[in-house]
Design an enzyme around this catalytic site. Structure first.
Site, PDB file in Angstrom:
ATOM      1  CB  CYS A  55      -0.828  -0.121   1.205  1.00  0.00           C
ATOM      2  SG  CYS A  55      -1.941  -1.426   1.139  1.00  0.00           S
ATOM      3  CB  CYS A  88     -12.518  -1.205   6.914  1.00  0.00           C
ATOM      4  SG  CYS A  88     -12.660  -2.320   8.223  1.00  0.00           S
ATOM      5  CB  SER A  89      -9.558   2.060   3.833  1.00  0.00           C
ATOM      6  OG  SER A  89      -8.612   0.863   3.840  1.00  0.00           O
ATOM      7  CE  LYS A 123     -14.651   4.266   7.251  1.00  0.00           C
ATOM      8  NZ  LYS A 123     -15.352   4.189   5.901  1.00  0.00           N
ATOM      9  CG  HIS A 134      -6.237   2.101   0.785  1.00  0.00           C
ATOM     10  ND1 HIS A 134      -5.176   2.848  -0.129  1.00  0.00           N
ATOM     11  CD2 HIS A 134      -6.012   1.170   1.645  1.00  0.00           C
ATOM     12  CE1 HIS A 134      -3.951   2.126   0.537  1.00  0.00           C
ATOM     13  NE2 HIS A 134      -4.444   1.107   1.397  1.00  0.00           N
TER      14      HIS A 134
HETATM   15  N1  COA Z   1     -16.808   2.260   4.108  1.00  0.00           N
HETATM   16  C1  COA Z   1     -17.968   2.567   4.040  1.00  0.00           C
HETATM   17  N2  COA Z   1     -18.854   1.997   3.387  1.00  0.00           N
HETATM   18  C2  COA Z   1     -18.574   0.647   2.765  1.00  0.00           C
HETATM   19  C3  COA Z   1     -16.939   0.357   3.091  1.00  0.00           C
HETATM   20  C4  COA Z   1     -16.203   1.282   3.853  1.00  0.00           C
HETATM   21  N3  COA Z   1     -14.921   0.565   3.962  1.00  0.00           N
HETATM   22  N4  COA Z   1     -16.914  -0.822   2.248  1.00  0.00           N
HETATM   23  C5  COA Z   1     -18.181  -1.040   1.675  1.00  0.00           C
HETATM   24  N5  COA Z   1     -19.027  -0.089   2.083  1.00  0.00           N
HETATM   25  C6  COA Z   1     -20.385  -0.149   1.832  1.00  0.00           C
HETATM   26  C7  COA Z   1     -20.663  -0.633   0.222  1.00  0.00           C
HETATM   27  O1  COA Z   1     -20.844   0.365  -0.701  1.00  0.00           O
HETATM   28  C8  COA Z   1     -22.043  -1.406   0.497  1.00  0.00           C
HETATM   29  O2  COA Z   1     -22.993  -0.380   0.458  1.00  0.00           O
HETATM   30  P1  COA Z   1     -24.418  -1.092  -0.368  1.00  0.00           P
HETATM   31  O3  COA Z   1     -24.757  -2.017   0.437  1.00  0.00           O
HETATM   32  O4  COA Z   1     -25.190   0.385  -0.111  1.00  0.00           O
HETATM   33  O5  COA Z   1     -23.902  -0.921  -1.821  1.00  0.00           O
HETATM   34  C9  COA Z   1     -21.837  -1.810   1.677  1.00  0.00           C
HETATM   35  O6  COA Z   1     -21.157  -1.046   2.574  1.00  0.00           O
HETATM   36  C10 COA Z   1     -21.262  -3.293   1.861  1.00  0.00           C
HETATM   37  O7  COA Z   1     -20.176  -3.381   1.127  1.00  0.00           O
HETATM   38  P2  COA Z   1     -19.359  -4.680   0.503  1.00  0.00           P
HETATM   39  O8  COA Z   1     -18.784  -4.412  -0.562  1.00  0.00           O
HETATM   40  O9  COA Z   1     -20.361  -5.830   0.459  1.00  0.00           O
HETATM   41  O10 COA Z   1     -18.432  -4.956   1.759  1.00  0.00           O
HETATM   42  P3  COA Z   1     -17.482  -6.082   1.788  1.00  0.00           P
HETATM   43  O11 COA Z   1     -17.920  -7.205   2.932  1.00  0.00           O
HETATM   44  O12 COA Z   1     -17.345  -6.813   0.350  1.00  0.00           O
HETATM   45  O13 COA Z   1     -16.142  -5.421   2.060  1.00  0.00           O
HETATM   46  C11 COA Z   1     -14.497  -4.986   3.768  1.00  0.00           C
HETATM   47  C12 COA Z   1     -15.857  -4.765   3.268  1.00  0.00           C
HETATM   48  C13 COA Z   1     -14.448  -3.961   5.111  1.00  0.00           C
HETATM   49  C14 COA Z   1     -14.326  -6.364   4.099  1.00  0.00           C
HETATM   50  C15 COA Z   1     -13.593  -4.405   2.770  1.00  0.00           C
HETATM   51  O14 COA Z   1     -13.763  -3.043   2.557  1.00  0.00           O
HETATM   52  C16 COA Z   1     -12.269  -4.435   3.205  1.00  0.00           C
HETATM   53  O15 COA Z   1     -11.713  -5.601   2.959  1.00  0.00           O
HETATM   54  N6  COA Z   1     -11.504  -3.470   3.412  1.00  0.00           N
HETATM   55  C17 COA Z   1     -10.362  -2.980   4.024  1.00  0.00           C
HETATM   56  C18 COA Z   1      -9.436  -3.103   2.621  1.00  0.00           C
HETATM   57  C19 COA Z   1      -7.973  -3.331   2.894  1.00  0.00           C
HETATM   58  O16 COA Z   1      -7.510  -4.088   3.928  1.00  0.00           O
HETATM   59  N7  COA Z   1      -6.925  -2.368   2.405  1.00  0.00           N
HETATM   60  C20 COA Z   1      -5.504  -2.515   2.766  1.00  0.00           C
HETATM   61  C21 COA Z   1      -5.421  -1.845   3.980  1.00  0.00           C
HETATM   62  S1  COA Z   1      -3.409  -1.647   4.204  1.00  0.00           S
END
Ligand code: COA
Length: 387
Positions: free
Chosen positions: A87, A210-211, A332, A336
């Site tokens: 990242c 989470c981002s 956030k 990202h």
């Molecule tokens: N913040 C705000 N809203 C979010 C979001 C976030 N981080 N992630 C998803 N959403 C929203 C989506 O738009 C969706 O909304 P909708 O139902 O109105 O369309 C809903 O929340 C569910 O999203 P979804 O895509 O089904 O979530 P997911 O379970 O597939 O993924 C996480 C969620 C947290 C697991 C994923 O965003 C993630 O892995 N984040 C971390 C990424 C990471 O580790 N990056 C590297 C770091 S160094």
């Protein structure tokens, strides 16, 4: 070493960009930066592009060559190099470009970052991201990135008494800023209850800690400071660019809620720029999870360990606080796209220093970036200032 300036910037919208390909995202950001610097393609000497995992996200390797080709620079045989540090790939691409210009090896250099993460499902994305940790010691045991940062959060909360509400305030503050950023993936205002009622991802971290998973690209153009006014009336000087490494696995750290590499990269950036912490007007830090922003503020030396939660609660890191943190909305709210984030941070600093940040504009002369690879195995810091 020569003084270096940023003379052009470009950034795509961040989000789930189904109608854009990996290569078109890069070209879009690069074209914006070239137009902003008012240069022609023939003036570019070299390119560095930050990218974490195009091979797994879109099945494309040899990213430097692809980018040079689709930007129209391959015919001129311009050198183009992919930079990978998970990242922190974007921040490191910027540092490589800075080094090329500062050393005198090249004059006009592009630093860019690009990632297209949504073309695979979330399970695959989670596994790709886990490759930034130690696969043999962490990934193999099933721990994901949210899981690793959850351990940091739990350790921090136990040791420093951080409350769940204070952690949520980081996300609330970053969404407050992101609502004014036209490029943000989630430009929505949220409340503490939004965070506390969102689904649990890895205890204590919830969805809104989470981002998100993001597609996007950013690009900036650098040149020697003494040539900058040929291209722009508002050059932004690079005052420092530093990098540090630490152990890739969390369990090898003496203290898991202090990122040694942030401490080292921060100290190096302050030494190089000869600035004090109090000289920094605002900072873009790597808030891949809410806890990461609190660790960053402390490890960069802006307050003592354990105090960043209170600082956030008191509004000192808010848009018009004493030290605005993540005016872009951070990872956030802005999103990202892992390889692009470090360059987007530079884009935000330059936008603010030029006075072009619209409703999120703050009064600032000097800004700092902090970009993390993995849980802190690579950290890149940059300090930029108005000329
Ligand atoms: N913040 C705000 N809203 C979010 C979001 C976030 N981080 N992630 C998803 N959403 C929203 C989506 O738009 C969706 O909304 P909708 O139902 O109105 O369309 C809903 O929340 C569910 O999203 P979804 O895509 O089904 O979530 P997911 O379970 O597939 O993924 C996480 C969620 C947290 C697991 C994923 O965003 C993630 O892995 N984040 C971390 C990424 C990471 O580790 N990056 C590297 C770091 S160094």
């Amino acid at each position: 070493m020569r003084d270096v300036a940023v003379i052009g910037i470009g950034c795509t919208k961040f989000g789930e960009l189904w109608d854009k390909s990996f290569r078109s995202l890069f070209v879009e950001a690069g074209t914006m930066a070239i137009a902003d610097a008012e240069i022609s393609g023939e003036q570019i000497d070299e390119m560095f592009v930050g990218n974490m995992s195009a091979g797994r996200f879109v099945g494309q390797e040899h990213v430097g060559a692809l980018i040079a080709d689709y930007s129209g620079f391959a015919t001129a045989n311009i050198p183009a190099t992919r930079v990978e540090a998970a990242c922190a790939s974007g921040g490191l691409a910027f540092r490589q470009a800075f080094t090329a210009v500062a050393s005198g090896l090249a004059d006009v250099v592009v630093a860019a970052g690009v990632e297209k993460m949504n073309d695979v499902g979330v399970e695959e994305t989670t596994d790709v991201l886990a490759a930034a940790a130690d696969r043999e010691w962490e990934g193999i045991a099933g721990v994901t990135f949210p899981g690793l940062y959850a351990m940091i959060a739990r350790d921090y909360m136990n040791r420093y008494g951080l409350t769940r509400e204070q952690l949520a305030m980081v996300a609330v503050k970053n969404h407050d800023n992101g609502q004014f950023n036209p490029n943000a993936q989630f430009p929505s205002k949220i409340t503490i209850d939004t965070v506390l009622n969102s689904s649990l991802v890895a205890d204590p971290l919830r969805l809104f800690d989470c981002s998100p998973v993001t597609d996007g690209a950013a690009a900036v153009i650098l040149c020697p400071l003494d040539r900058a006014r040929e291209f722009t009336d508002t050059p932004i000087k690079v005052l420092a660019s530093s990098q540090a490494s630490s152990s890739i696995a969390l369990h090898d750290r003496a203290d898991i809620s202090t990122l040694d590499a942030t401490v080292a990269a921060g100290n190096r950036a302050f030494e190089m720029s000869k600035l004090q912490r109090s000289d920094i007007d605002f900072v873009e830090v790597h808030d891949c999870f809410t806890i990461a922003e609190l660790c960053a503020i402390e490890d960069l030396g802006f307050c003592k360990k354990g105090e960043a939660g209170k600082l956030t609660e008191d509004g000192e890191t808010a848009l018009h606080g004493k030290l605005p943190v993540n005016t872009s909305g951070g990872l956030k709210s802005c999103g990202h796209p892992v390889g692009a984030t470090g360059v987007k941070q530079i884009y935000e600093i330059v936008t603010q220093l030029r006075g072009d940040a619209g409703k999120r504009q703050i009064d600032a002369d000097i800004g700092m970036t902090h970009n993390v690879g993995g849980t802190g195995a690579t950290v890149v810091c940059n300090i930029l200032g108005r000329v």
